[in-house]
Design a protein around this motif. Structure first.
Motif, PDB file in Angstrom:
ATOM      1  N   ALA A  17      39.699   6.758  61.845  1.00 57.69           N
ATOM      2  CA  ALA A  17      38.498   5.915  61.917  1.00 57.69           C
ATOM      3  C   ALA A  17      37.673   6.259  63.156  1.00 57.69           C
ATOM      4  CB  ALA A  17      38.900   4.443  61.938  1.00 57.69           C
ATOM      5  N   THR A  20      36.066   9.616  62.614  1.00 59.00           N
ATOM      6  CA  THR A  20      34.961   9.449  61.653  1.00 59.00           C
ATOM      7  C   THR A  20      33.743   8.814  62.317  1.00 59.00           C
ATOM      8  OG1 THR A  20      36.545   9.196  59.832  1.00 59.00           O
ATOM      9  CG2 THR A  20      34.297   8.418  59.455  1.00 59.00           C
ATOM     10  N   GLY A  24      30.513  10.849  62.734  1.00 63.33           N
ATOM     11  CA  GLY A  24      29.436  10.265  61.954  1.00 63.33           C
ATOM     12  C   GLY A  24      28.204   9.971  62.790  1.00 63.33           C
ATOM     13  N   LYS A  61      23.707   4.008  59.852  1.00 64.45           N
ATOM     14  CA  LYS A  61      24.722   3.487  60.771  1.00 64.45           C
ATOM     15  C   LYS A  61      25.511   2.339  60.134  1.00 64.45           C
ATOM     16  CE  LYS A  61      22.330   4.924  64.978  1.00 64.45           C
ATOM     17  NZ  LYS A  61      21.550   4.507  66.174  1.00 64.45           N
ATOM     18  N   LEU A  63      26.118   2.054  56.891  1.00 65.95           N
ATOM     19  CA  LEU A  63      27.020   2.704  55.938  1.00 65.95           C
ATOM     20  C   LEU A  63      28.208   3.339  56.646  1.00 65.95           C
ATOM     21  CD1 LEU A  63      24.466   4.419  53.503  1.00 65.95           C
ATOM     22  CD2 LEU A  63      25.855   2.392  53.073  1.00 65.95           C
ATOM     23  N   LEU A  64      27.989   3.918  57.817  1.00 68.98           N
ATOM     24  CA  LEU A  64      29.083   4.515  58.588  1.00 68.98           C
ATOM     25  C   LEU A  64      30.095   3.465  59.006  1.00 68.98           C
ATOM     26  CD1 LEU A  64      30.390   6.899  60.074  1.00 68.98           C
ATOM     27  CD2 LEU A  64      28.859   6.417  62.013  1.00 68.98           C
ATOM     28  N   VAL A  66      30.700   0.606  57.540  1.00 67.78           N
ATOM     29  CA  VAL A  66      31.438   0.179  56.341  1.00 67.78           C
ATOM     30  C   VAL A  66      32.512   1.194  55.980  1.00 67.78           C
ATOM     31  CG1 VAL A  66      31.220  -0.291  53.866  1.00 67.78           C
ATOM     32  CG2 VAL A  66      29.504  -1.174  55.458  1.00 67.78           C
ATOM     33  N   SER A  67      32.195   2.503  56.107  1.00 70.30           N
ATOM     34  CA  SER A  67      33.180   3.549  55.813  1.00 70.30           C
ATOM     35  C   SER A  67      34.357   3.484  56.774  1.00 70.30           C
ATOM     36  CB  SER A  67      32.518   4.933  55.897  1.00 70.30           C
ATOM     37  OG  SER A  67      31.462   5.040  54.965  1.00 70.30           O
ATOM     38  N   VAL A  68      34.076   3.262  58.045  1.00 68.96           N
ATOM     39  CA  VAL A  68      35.149   3.159  59.041  1.00 68.96           C
ATOM     40  C   VAL A  68      36.037   1.957  58.750  1.00 68.96           C
ATOM     41  CG1 VAL A  68      35.630   2.732  61.485  1.00 68.96           C
ATOM     42  CG2 VAL A  68      33.863   4.383  60.819  1.00 68.96           C
ATOM     43  N   GLY A  70      36.635   0.713  55.826  1.00 66.58           N
ATOM     44  CA  GLY A  70      37.467   1.076  54.682  1.00 66.58           C
ATOM     45  C   GLY A  70      38.632   1.961  55.074  1.00 66.58           C
ATOM     46  N   ILE A  71      38.402   2.880  56.010  1.00 72.41           N
ATOM     47  CA  ILE A  71      39.478   3.763  56.481  1.00 72.41           C
ATOM     48  C   ILE A  71      40.581   2.957  57.159  1.00 72.41           C
ATOM     49  CG2 ILE A  71      40.029   5.602  58.126  1.00 72.41           C
ATOM     50  CD1 ILE A  71      37.259   6.770  57.533  1.00 72.41           C
ATOM     51  N   VAL A  76      36.708  -3.774  51.732  1.00 70.28           N
ATOM     52  CA  VAL A  76      35.268  -3.722  51.983  1.00 70.28           C
ATOM     53  C   VAL A  76      34.567  -4.974  51.466  1.00 70.28           C
ATOM     54  CG1 VAL A  76      33.146  -2.446  51.507  1.00 70.28           C
ATOM     55  CG2 VAL A  76      35.257  -1.209  51.938  1.00 70.28           C
TER      56      VAL A  76
END
Length: 262
Positions: A17, A20, A24, A61, A63-64, A66-68, A70-71, A76
Motif C-alpha cells: 500500500a 502504491t 501513484g 488522488k 481514486l488512488l 481508494v485503491s490503497v 483496497g490493498i 471499499v
C-alpha cells in the motif's frame, strides 16, 4: 515460525500500500504535468484549463486513496460509506469551501468573465489570470496577485470592463464664472476631437452641466476603444490644463466670498 509468517502476512499489504501510494502520487504528478501541457496547447477556453486540471488532479488522488484502502484489505464499500459520512461532517464544517466550489462551477457555467478580462467584483479589481477550483486569480495593474474566493464572486455584482470593444470616458471641468461660455465649449471640443484615440462616432458630447459654488462645471463625454481608456483619460486632463492656461481660462479652487455688515 508461525509468528514470522503472520508478520509477513500483515506487513506485505502495508508495504504494498505504501509503495502504491508513493508510486501513484509520483505518476499522478507526471500525468498532471503532461496533461497540463496538452491542455495549454489545446483550443479549450482559457477559463476552463486551470479548473479542468485541478478537478482531474483531485479525482485521480481520490481514486488512488481508494485503491490503497483496497490493498490494505478494507472493504471499499464500507470505506465509501464511511467516507460519505465523513464528507457530510466535513461539508458542514467547511461550508465556505463548498460554496467556493459551487461558485467556481457557476462562474464557468454562466461565464460572466473569462481569462484575460479586466473585472471588478467582491471588492477587488484586476485582470483574470485563472479560475481555479476554489478561487479566481486576479492580477492588479501594479502586478499584485489577488486570490478571490469563487463564492464571493458568484454572489456579488461583477463589472466586466472587457466585454465591449468601446468605453465612454467622462470628464468634468470647473472654470471661473468670468470665463466666456462659447470659448470654453470650443476649446474643449478642439481638444477631444483632435485626439487621435477619440472616436468621432458616437460624436463627443460637451455641454455646461452645473453652476457650482465656486465654478461653472462642464462635462465632456467621449467614446474610445477599451484599450485606449486610460491613455485618453490622462492625455485630455493634461491637454485641458495646458490649453486653458494658454487661452486664459481659469480653473478656480474652492473659495467663499464673505460680506461683512457694520
Amino acid at each position: 515460525m508461525n509468528w514470522i509468517n503472520l508478520m509477513i502476512e500483515i506487513a506485505m499489504p502495508i508495504i504494498l500500500a505504501i509503495v502504491t501510494l508513493i508510486v501513484g502520487l509520483a505518476l499522478i504528478r507526471v500525468f498532471v504535468r503532461l496533461l497540463k501541457n496538452q491542455i495549454e496547447k489545446s483550443k479549450l477556453d482559457e477559463s476552463l484549463k486551470p479548473f479542468l486540471v485541478s478537478v482531474l488532479s483531485v479525482g485521480m488522488k481520490i481514486l488512488l486513496v481508494v485503491s490503497v484502502i483496497g490493498i490494505l484489505g478494507i472493504p471499499v464499500a464500507s470505506f465509501v460509506a464511511i467516507l460519505g459520512a465523513a464528507g457530510l461532517a466535513v461539508g458542514l464544517a467547511f461550508q465556505g469551501a463548498l460554496s467556493n466550489l459551487a461558485g467556481g462551477v457557476l462562474l464557468l457555467t454562466m461565464r460572466p468573465f473569462k481569462v484575460g478580462d479586466y473585472i471588478e467584483g467582491g471588492g477587488y479589481s484586476g485582470t483574470v489570470k485563472a479560475i481555479q477550483i476554489l478561487y479566481t486569480e486576479l492580477i492588479t495593474p501594479d502586478n499584485k496577485m489577488i486570490y478571490v474566493p469563487n463564492g464571493v464572486l458568484s454572489n456579488a455584482g461583477i463589472v466586466n470592463y472587457s466585454v465591449h470593444d468601446t468605453r465612454r470616458v467622462d470628464f468634468t471641468f470647473g472654470v471661473g464664472y468670468e470665463a466666456d461660455n462659447q470659448l470654453v465649449l470650443t476649446t474643449l471640443k478642439e481638444i477631444v476631437t483632435n485626439h487621435e484615440a477619440v472616436l468621432q462616432d458616437p460624436e463627443p458630447f460637451i455641454r455646461l452641466s452645473a453652476h457650482g459654488d465656486s465654478a461653472v462645471e462642464y462635462v465632456a463625454r467621449v467614446w474610445v476603444k477599451s484599450e485606449d481608456y486610460w491613455t485618453v483619460h490622462f492625455d485630455v486632463l493634461e491637454q485641458v490644463k495646458t490649453t486653458f492656461d494658454d487661452v486664459g481660462i481659469s480653473i478656480p479652487y474652492p473659495q467663499m466670498d464673505i460680506h461683512t455688515v457694520n
